[in-house]
Design a protein around this motif. Structure first.
Motif, PDB file in Angstrom:
ATOM      1  N   LYS A   1       7.270  -1.964 -12.585  1.00 29.45           N
ATOM      2  CA  LYS A   1       8.070  -0.954 -11.886  1.00 29.45           C
ATOM      3  C   LYS A   1       7.318  -0.506 -10.635  1.00 29.45           C
ATOM      4  O   LYS A   1       6.089  -0.387 -10.645  1.00 29.45           O
ATOM      5  CB  LYS A   1       8.328   0.241 -12.799  1.00 29.45           C
ATOM      6  N   PHE A   2       8.057  -0.238  -9.563  1.00 31.92           N
ATOM      7  CA  PHE A   2       7.425   0.291  -8.352  1.00 31.92           C
ATOM      8  C   PHE A   2       8.260   1.432  -7.787  1.00 31.92           C
ATOM      9  O   PHE A   2       9.482   1.486  -7.946  1.00 31.92           O
ATOM     10  CB  PHE A   2       7.223  -0.804  -7.296  1.00 31.92           C
ATOM     11  N   GLU A   3       7.567   2.336  -7.120  1.00 31.05           N
ATOM     12  CA  GLU A   3       8.212   3.458  -6.445  1.00 31.05           C
ATOM     13  C   GLU A   3       7.327   3.907  -5.297  1.00 31.05           C
ATOM     14  O   GLU A   3       6.137   3.569  -5.240  1.00 31.05           O
ATOM     15  CB  GLU A   3       8.472   4.605  -7.412  1.00 31.05           C
ATOM     16  N   PRO A   4       7.865   4.655  -4.337  1.00 32.22           N
ATOM     17  CA  PRO A   4       7.078   5.047  -3.163  1.00 32.22           C
ATOM     18  C   PRO A   4       5.860   5.891  -3.536  1.00 32.22           C
ATOM     19  O   PRO A   4       5.937   6.760  -4.392  1.00 32.22           O
ATOM     20  CB  PRO A   4       8.071   5.857  -2.322  1.00 32.22           C
ATOM     21  N   LYS A   5       4.764   5.605  -2.858  1.00 23.94           N
ATOM     22  CA  LYS A   5       3.545   6.395  -3.028  1.00 23.94           C
ATOM     23  C   LYS A   5       3.582   7.630  -2.129  1.00 23.94           C
ATOM     24  O   LYS A   5       3.029   8.677  -2.461  1.00 23.94           O
ATOM     25  CB  LYS A   5       2.322   5.545  -2.686  1.00 23.94           C
TER      26      LYS A   5
ATOM     27  N   SER B   1       0.820  -1.224   0.000  1.00 28.34           N
ATOM     28  CA  SER B   1       0.000   0.000   0.000  1.00 28.34           C
ATOM     29  C   SER B   1       0.850   1.270   0.000  1.00 28.34           C
ATOM     30  O   SER B   1       0.344   2.358  -0.290  1.00 28.34           O
ATOM     31  CB  SER B   1      -0.929   0.008   1.215  1.00 28.34           C
ATOM     32  N   LEU B   2       2.137   1.137   0.319  1.00 28.93           N
ATOM     33  CA  LEU B   2       3.026   2.305   0.348  1.00 28.93           C
ATOM     34  C   LEU B   2       3.630   2.607  -1.020  1.00 28.93           C
ATOM     35  O   LEU B   2       4.355   3.594  -1.160  1.00 28.93           O
ATOM     36  CB  LEU B   2       4.163   2.074   1.350  1.00 28.93           C
ATOM     37  N   TYR B   3       3.311   1.766  -2.030  1.00 26.73           N
ATOM     38  CA  TYR B   3       3.970   1.900  -3.325  1.00 26.73           C
ATOM     39  C   TYR B   3       2.963   1.974  -4.463  1.00 26.73           C
ATOM     40  O   TYR B   3       1.830   1.496  -4.359  1.00 26.73           O
ATOM     41  CB  TYR B   3       4.910   0.705  -3.556  1.00 26.73           C
TER      42      TYR B   3
END
Length: 503
Positions: free
Chosen positions: A332-336, A311-313
């Motif tokens: 791809k993922f990165e901080p939300k 949930s943080l990304y």
């Protein structure tokens, strides 16, 4: 490439017939090396390219026309050929691009977030968590650099411990230092720490023994001074502000050295060497790999921050491609928000939603505190891991690499008091009062590759006799022939250039 000098052709063929080959894998479009490409063979000598795209294979017998290799890397077309037909030391891989609009991602048309949820389901069905025997190569690399190493003496009753002594002492410590340990062997066990049996076959330390002797000379010098000035039955109080501790005379040498930072190169090396001599070289490596496997899965879930705290990304499907014949999502993922710590890429088997590769690094310091003159910052963590099937139905760990960088600092008053209750008069015999200023940057890199992975029954595991210990070789510089006839992860330039430099 056909216009290269005939020497390369001769060299390559010479290597082939000497039971060892070495190649560099290059992107045919950008001409850049391809790191961590998977190398499989039909003669059970699998490998992976290092960060410079280099790999090497060895074989106990001569290579024949039947020996072939297969090279695969996400985003590139695979390469397959017989070894004796490869006439160059460089292998080019063309990029393989598949447009998302031209494929059906899945019959359910899942979003990236939905795919991530499925990744954490049915872990026991996706990964082989049972007992296996693994042939592996492991490398530990450690380096450190002093940015500040200083003691300002304010008061001393031991004339030998005046300011010039400490200035001279700290100048003898190297500003930069590093050492590396490489191990090859077999690890039998499952994905728990307790069920592991390690059998080392070969191991080496690359360390500067000249510097080690320098640290021994420092200890001898300190010991000599203290033996002349410290009375029998004395004890010492070490004070730093509100902190204090009491130490008997018999322990004084260790405690004086501990007034230098616990992470000082000489002390760390000395302690490490002492443990190795007691047989813990073997135990440490077995425990480290056991911890690694156990840490990958917790409560039947993959134990990674990006999955446990999804949930943080934010997640985005970047591509749909193939690794060999396996359809793969590239996500791809990165901080939300500010709570997210990492960014990177996941590669997921599209058939059963299994994570098969994860590459990530932090976007902000993972630990950062400063309190009462002590400071610590874990400012970089980078990790890559890959899973493979090893001719089985379920995935197993194939490759793991983690690098962390951190800084520590000390800016504290330090007071050392010698006291003796058996001497008439004042108990205080001697006093050293100073300010200690330390800053150091450290790097720790761990690499593990598993070449083979075969099933093991509970009975076979129980019958394996534990290896009681192992004595590693020691070298003062990198020897390119040390791992001859062994398939390993090729060293990078830092390790290849390692050698003893006399201060």
């Amino acid at each position: 490439m056909k216009k290269r000098l005939p020497y390369l052709f001769f060299l390559c063929n010479f290597l082939l017939f000497s039971q060892e080959v070495s190649f560099t894998v290059i992107d045919s479009l950008t001409k850049e090396s391809i790191p961590f490409a998977t190398i499989t063979t039909n003669f059970k000598q699998n490998s992976i390219t290092n960060e410079e795209g280099v790999f090497r294979l060895s074989k106990e017998t001569e290579f024949t026309n039947k020996d072939s290799i297969f090279i695969s890397s996400i985003g590139f077309k695979s390469f397959a050929d017989a070894l004796l037909k490869i006439n160059d030391s460089v292998i080019f891989l063309p990029q393989k691009i598949i447009e998302l609009n031209n494929v059906i991602l899945s019959q359910n048309n899942l979003s990236a977030e939905e795919i991530i949820k499925k990744v954490q389901q049915n872990i026991e069905e996706k990964y082989n968590l049972s007992l296996t025997k693994k042939q592996f190569f492991m490398r530990d690399s450690f380096s450190q650099e002093w940015a500040l190493l200083k003691m300002d003496v304010k008061k001393t009753s031991i004339k030998e411990f005046k300011q010039s002594f400490w200035d001279s002492l700290f100048l003898t410590l190297p500003k930069k230092d590093s050492w590396h340990t490489e191990s090859f062997g077999e690890l039998s066990g499952d994905w728990t720490e307790e069920n592991q049996k390690l059998h080392l076959l070969r191991a080496v330390d690359l360390a500067d023994t000249l510097k080690e002797k320098g640290y021994e000379q420092i200890e001898t010098k300190l010991t000599s001074i203290l033996e002349k000035t410290v009375k029998e039955n004395s004890y010492f109080k070490f004070k730093s502000g509100l902190f204090s501790t009491k130490v008997d005379r018999d322990e004084i040498i260790d405690q004086v050295l501990d007034s230098l930072p616990a992470d000082s190169t000489g002390l760390a090396k000395k302690a490490l060497e002492e443990e190795k001599l007691k047989g813990s070289f073997h135990k440490y490596r077995q425990k480290k790999m056991g911890n690694l496997f156990e840490g990958l899965i917790k409560k039947n879930k993959l134990n990674f921050n990006v999955l446990n705290k999804a949930s943080l990304y934010t997640f985005e499907i970047m591509n749909f491609t193939f690794i060999e014949n396996t359809a793969v999502y590239q996500i791809k993922f990165e901080p939300k928000n500010k709570k997210g710590k990492f960014k990177g890429t996941l590669f997921v088997d599209a058939d059963n939603y299994t994570l098969i590769q994860l590459d990530y690094e932090n976007v902000k310091p993972l630990k950062d505190f400063s309190l009462m003159g002590f400071s610590f910052q874990l400012y970089r963590q980078k990790m890559l891991l890959k899973f493979a099937k090893f001719n089985g139905e379920n995935y197993q760990l194939q490759f793991y690499e983690r690098e962390i960088n951190y800084k520590f600092g000390v800016d504290r008053p330090l007071k050392i008091l010698e006291k003796n209750k058996y001497v008439k008069g004042r108990r205080k015999q001697n006093e050293l009062s100073a300010d200690l200023h330390l800053k150091q940057d450290q790097s720790d890199k761990f690499t593990l590759i598993i070449f083979e992975n075969s099933p093991l029954t509970a009975k076979e595991f129980q019958q394996l006799k534990p290896q009681k210990g192992f004595k590693q070789d020691k070298l003062n510089g990198y020897d390119p022939n040390y791992w001859k006839d062994y398939t390993i992860v090729e060293p990078n330039e830092v390790i290849r250039s390692f050698k003893t430099v006399e201060e």
